[in-house]
Motif scaffolding. Structure first.
Motif, mmCIF file in Angstrom:
data_model
loop_
_atom_site.group_PDB
_atom_site.id
_atom_site.type_symbol
_atom_site.label_atom_id
_atom_site.label_comp_id
_atom_site.label_asym_id
_atom_site.label_seq_id
_atom_site.Cartn_x
_atom_site.Cartn_y
_atom_site.Cartn_z
ATOM 1 N N GLN B 25 0.852 -1.193 0.000
ATOM 2 C CA GLN B 25 0.000 0.000 0.000
ATOM 3 C C GLN B 25 0.887 1.241 0.000
ATOM 4 O O GLN B 25 1.980 1.228 0.560
ATOM 5 C CB GLN B 25 -0.980 -0.001 1.178
ATOM 6 C CG GLN B 25 -0.355 -0.281 2.532
ATOM 7 C CD GLN B 25 -0.001 0.949 3.330
ATOM 8 O OE1 GLN B 25 -0.246 2.085 2.910
ATOM 9 N NE2 GLN B 25 0.575 0.730 4.504
ATOM 10 N N ASP B 26 0.362 2.307 -0.627
ATOM 11 C CA ASP B 26 1.193 3.488 -0.859
ATOM 12 C C ASP B 26 0.788 4.696 -0.024
ATOM 13 O O ASP B 26 1.173 5.824 -0.317
ATOM 14 C CB ASP B 26 1.179 3.846 -2.353
ATOM 15 C CG ASP B 26 -0.192 4.323 -2.832
ATOM 16 O OD1 ASP B 26 -0.285 4.734 -4.001
ATOM 17 O OD2 ASP B 26 -1.169 4.264 -2.053
ATOM 18 N N ASP B 28 0.995 4.895 3.528
ATOM 19 C CA ASP B 28 1.573 4.924 4.877
ATOM 20 C C ASP B 28 0.559 4.522 5.949
ATOM 21 O O ASP B 28 0.589 4.994 7.079
ATOM 22 C CB ASP B 28 2.143 6.320 5.189
ATOM 23 C CG ASP B 28 3.186 6.285 6.295
ATOM 24 O OD1 ASP B 28 3.222 7.231 7.111
ATOM 25 O OD2 ASP B 28 3.958 5.305 6.339
ATOM 26 N N GLU B 72 4.723 -0.741 4.501
ATOM 27 C CA GLU B 72 3.902 -0.728 3.306
ATOM 28 C C GLU B 72 3.601 -2.125 2.758
ATOM 29 O O GLU B 72 2.801 -2.251 1.849
ATOM 30 C CB GLU B 72 4.590 0.096 2.211
ATOM 31 C CG GLU B 72 5.887 -0.506 1.658
ATOM 32 C CD GLU B 72 7.124 -0.094 2.427
ATOM 33 O OE1 GLU B 72 6.978 0.394 3.571
ATOM 34 O OE2 GLU B 72 8.222 -0.250 1.865
#
Lengths: 109, 113
Positions: B25-26, B28, B72
């Protein structure tokens, strides 16, 4: 035990025929009520979050409403591209979420 | 926009193989989740993680393990795949508490033969 029940399980409508999907929940201390759209073979796509009774959210032909025991997803003048499974999710459970089984909506041209 | 990426969309594995499903996932986000989705059963939680190197069992953890070495990335591991693990696997992420929106990846279809 927290529960989310969606009805109907499946719904077939003609294009332009408005209707509503129901989500009944029994959750101790609701921490948000979420609606998602899921197309076949894909992950759920976020639509709305509702936090308190009386709240409403709209997006194109969709409107979500919330009472103390239910949420409704109203679809106005639907088009075939609105065909999908619509998931209702409440804040609750071990991960903070309780999932409904979904309503499979088919809009016929 | 939040993006949750599952590296494998379709996999076919043999019984007994070790299987890795990767998710990134981008945004945070602190929390990451693995679910499986089966017809008539809905989404069921396998494992979730509140932080790096932290993991919690969900409702159906048997036969699965997870790894979260970086914030992430959250990996689901099937130690020895079995045919009853044929399913759609969904990764998700969320910032903070359960009242925040959870975002899903596109899903990974796993068939075990």
């Amino acid at each position: 035990e927290d529960q989310v029940t969606q009805s109907p399980e499946a719904l077939r409508l003609q294009e332009g025929e408005s209707s509503s999907l129901n989500c009944s929940y029994t959750v101790s201390g609701l921490r948000g009520l979420f609606w998602y759209r899921q197309d076949p073979g894909k992950g759920p796509e976020f639509l709305f979050t509702l936090y308190s009774a009386g709240e409403e959210k709209e997006k194109e032909r969709l409107k979500a409403t919330l009472t103390k025991k239910e949420s409704f997803l109203h679809i106005t003048a639907p088009k075939p591209e609105d065909s999908a499974t619509y998931l209702c999710v409440s804040g609750g459970g071990a991960d903070g979420l309780t999932f409904g089984k979904g309503t499979h909506l088919i809009i016929q041209p | 926009d939040v993006k949750v990426t599952q590296s494998s969309r379709y996999l076919v594995k043999r019984t007994g193989e070790k299987v890795f499903l990767e998710c990134v996932q981008d945004m945070d986000h602190e929390n990451m989740f693995w679910y499986r989705q089966d017809p008539g059963l809905g989404l069921r939680l396998i494992y979730f993680s509140y932080d790096v190197k932290m993991k919690e069992k969900g409702d159906i953890p048997e036969g699965y393990s997870v790894s979260r070495e970086k914030k992430e990335r959250f990996s689901l591991i099937l130690e020895s795949a079995s045919t009853n693990q044929t399913s759609m696997y969904l990764c998700a992420s969320r910032q903070g508490a359960s009242g925040n929106t959870i975002y899903f990846g596109e899903g990974s279809w796993l068939t075990v033969v």
